[in-house]
Motif scaffolding. Structure first.
Motif, short mmCIF file in Angstrom:
data_model
loop_
_atom_site.label_atom_id
_atom_site.label_comp_id
_atom_site.label_asym_id
_atom_site.label_seq_id
_atom_site.Cartn_x
_atom_site.Cartn_y
_atom_site.Cartn_z
N UNK A 112 0.83 -1.20 0.00
CA UNK A 112 0.00 0.00 0.00
C UNK A 112 0.87 1.25 0.00
N UNK A 113 1.91 1.26 0.83
CA UNK A 113 2.80 2.42 0.88
C UNK A 113 3.47 2.64 -0.48
N UNK A 114 3.88 1.57 -1.13
CA UNK A 114 4.57 1.68 -2.42
C UNK A 114 3.64 2.26 -3.48
N UNK A 115 2.46 1.69 -3.61
CA UNK A 115 1.57 2.10 -4.69
C UNK A 115 0.94 3.47 -4.43
N UNK A 116 0.62 3.78 -3.19
CA UNK A 116 0.07 5.10 -2.90
C UNK A 116 1.08 6.18 -3.27
N UNK A 117 2.33 5.99 -2.89
CA UNK A 117 3.36 6.99 -3.20
C UNK A 117 3.60 7.11 -4.70
N UNK A 118 3.61 5.97 -5.40
CA UNK A 118 3.83 6.01 -6.84
C UNK A 118 2.70 6.74 -7.55
N UNK A 119 1.45 6.43 -7.19
CA UNK A 119 0.31 7.07 -7.86
C UNK A 119 0.20 8.54 -7.49
N UNK A 120 0.46 8.88 -6.23
CA UNK A 120 0.39 10.28 -5.83
C UNK A 120 1.49 11.10 -6.50
N UNK A 121 2.66 10.49 -6.70
CA UNK A 121 3.76 11.22 -7.35
C UNK A 121 3.42 11.57 -8.79
N UNK A 122 2.58 10.77 -9.44
CA UNK A 122 2.13 11.11 -10.79
C UNK A 122 1.42 12.46 -10.77
N UNK A 123 0.54 12.66 -9.78
CA UNK A 123 -0.19 13.94 -9.68
C UNK A 123 0.74 15.05 -9.26
N UNK A 124 1.78 14.74 -8.46
CA UNK A 124 2.75 15.75 -8.05
C UNK A 124 3.52 16.31 -9.24
N UNK A 125 3.90 15.43 -10.16
CA UNK A 125 4.81 15.80 -11.23
C UNK A 125 4.12 16.23 -12.52
N UNK A 126 2.87 15.82 -12.71
CA UNK A 126 2.20 16.07 -13.99
C UNK A 126 0.85 16.73 -13.77
N UNK A 127 0.42 17.58 -14.71
CA UNK A 127 -0.92 18.18 -14.60
C UNK A 127 -2.00 17.14 -14.81
N UNK A 128 -3.23 17.48 -14.41
CA UNK A 128 -4.32 16.50 -14.40
C UNK A 128 -4.58 15.91 -15.78
N UNK A 129 -4.50 16.74 -16.83
CA UNK A 129 -4.84 16.23 -18.16
C UNK A 129 -3.81 15.24 -18.69
N UNK A 130 -2.59 15.25 -18.13
CA UNK A 130 -1.56 14.29 -18.54
C UNK A 130 -1.57 13.03 -17.69
#
Length: 401
Positions: A112-130
């Motif tokens: 859970x810790x691994x996947x939550x951080x990976x998915x949240x980092x997508x939103x951190x680094x990229x805008x919503x439409x990407x």
């Protein structure tokens, strides 16, 4: 431009790490499937260790999301990878079903810790439409790992025994831990103690659930995964126990599904660019329902043949590969400041749906397989119907609203 505000080098490193981080899930599940019959012979009921793993994974996301928002993605991710490796080694040494289930629960918490951080980092680094495009690329890489995981798991079970499959999981996590220690830069500014109340209000969970797009996209991801989980849980019993396949021959079935999944995530990226997310998931919903319907017809007309089950599974997975990038990215797209919490709640709902569907379906499997493949197939039919309703009724209303 300052170093802190320059994302290209971080983005490139993360783009390489994302599929490997997401693949921690198929490594923990797909490689484990061929081992279930042998574990059952050695220790007793094996399916409980998989359901406990999924349940722990779902519940733990509710804790890992706020932790990742408060302390940052990097420390939570590194801690998760370390616990994943230790738990897998503990499972390899387990001498009873109880100990195995306990170790798998810890491993589910770590995942859970691994996947939550990976998915949240997508939103951190990229805008919503990407986000959907980035998730689709990451899930393409996940599919490549998932392709070889059941084959390696089947070979490991047949050549070395089921315990070595778990040792392999630990080795994967340790290698990934070293890579992330070296290359994963923090993508989210941790909350300062004095700013805790301002940055993470007590109503943050309520804010997540009040978001209409979150509810719709999270439901999409939950429905598609709930149907697939019933395959993951029950397919070893159907193909190995009911239809008499060997573990190695069975290993090619989830591997073949991974090939389809890889191609469907590529298709998802192309569809997103051409027709947008809503029309994309509508196409996926038709595929999911069609695949499940093929399997149901096979159960009626050819109950002892694997062919309609295999064909239907391939079509369902094609839809699943479209729904997952859109559902996971869509659930967090409108909530950039609460990305960790949005990801955790979306993941929790997804795992809760999988657990409930899997536990209910498992009740209809007995030692003589008197229900045939129906316990695996009917939940997938239900998931297909729900996906069509979400894609054609719920999501278009969001766009009109």
């Amino acid at each position: 431009m300052t170093h802190e505000s320059s994302p290209p080098r971080r983005g490139l490193a993360f783009a390489l790490l994302l599929p490997l981080l997401l693949a921690a899930q198929p490594v923990a599940t797909d490689s484990y499937l061929p081992a279930l019959p042998e574990i059952a012979r050695d220790l007793g009921s094996a399916s409980s260790s998989l359901t406990v793993f999924i349940l722990a994974f779902g519940i733990a996301q509710l804790l890992c999301g706020p932790l990742a928002d408060r302390f940052g993605r990097r420390p939570v991710l590194l801690g998760g990878l370390a616990c994943y490796a230790v738990a897998a080694l503990g499972c390899a040494l387990a001498g009873s079903v109880l100990l195995l289930a306990a170790g798998r629960a810890v491993q589910g918490f770590a995942m859970a810790a691994i996947l939550v951080c990976a998915r949240a980092a997508v939103r951190d680094l990229y805008p919503a439409h990407q986000g959907p495009q980035v998730m689709a690329r990451g899930l393409t890489g996940l599919g490549m790992v998932a392709l070889v995981s059941p084959l390696l798991g089947a070979w490991g079970v047949q050549a070395l025994g089921w315990r070595w499959v778990l040792v392999g999981m630990a080795a994967y996590a340790l290698v990934l831990l070293a890579m992330c220690w070296h290359s994963f830069a923090e993508t989210h500014r941790p909350i300062a103690p004095g700013a805790l109340n301002a940055a993470a209000p007590r109503g943050s969970a309520r804010e997540v659930w009040a978001n209409r797009p979150f509810r719709a996209w999270a439901s999409l991801a939950a429905c598609t995964y709930g149907g697939l989980f019933c395959f993951l849980l029950l397919s070893p019993m159907v193909y190995i126990g009911y239809l008499g396949m060997s573990p190695v021959m069975y290993g090619w079935i989830p591997a073949g599904g991974s090939v389809v999944y890889i191609s469907s995530t590529v298709l998802c990226r192309r569809l997103l660019a051409r027709v947008g997310p809503v029309r994309t998931v509508q196409i996926g919903a038709v595929l999911s329902l069609t695949g499940a319907s093929i399997q149901a017809l096979g159960c009626l007309l050819m109950p002892h043949s694997p062919l309609p089950l295999l064909a239907g599974h391939a079509v369902y997975v094609m839809g699943h590969g479209i729904h997952q990038p859109c559902g996971q990215a869509g659930a967090v797209g409108d909530l950039p400041k609460l990305a960790g919490r949005a990801v955790s709640w979306s993941g929790f709902v997804m795992m809760l749906a999988a657990f409930c569907a899997g536990q209910t379906a498992a009740l209809f499997v007995d030692a003589h397989y008197s229900a045939g493949a129906w316990p695996m197939v009917l939940p997938m039919v239900l998931a297909g119907l729900l996906l069509v309703a979400i894609a054609y009724r719920w999501l278009p209303r969001l766009r009109r609203g």
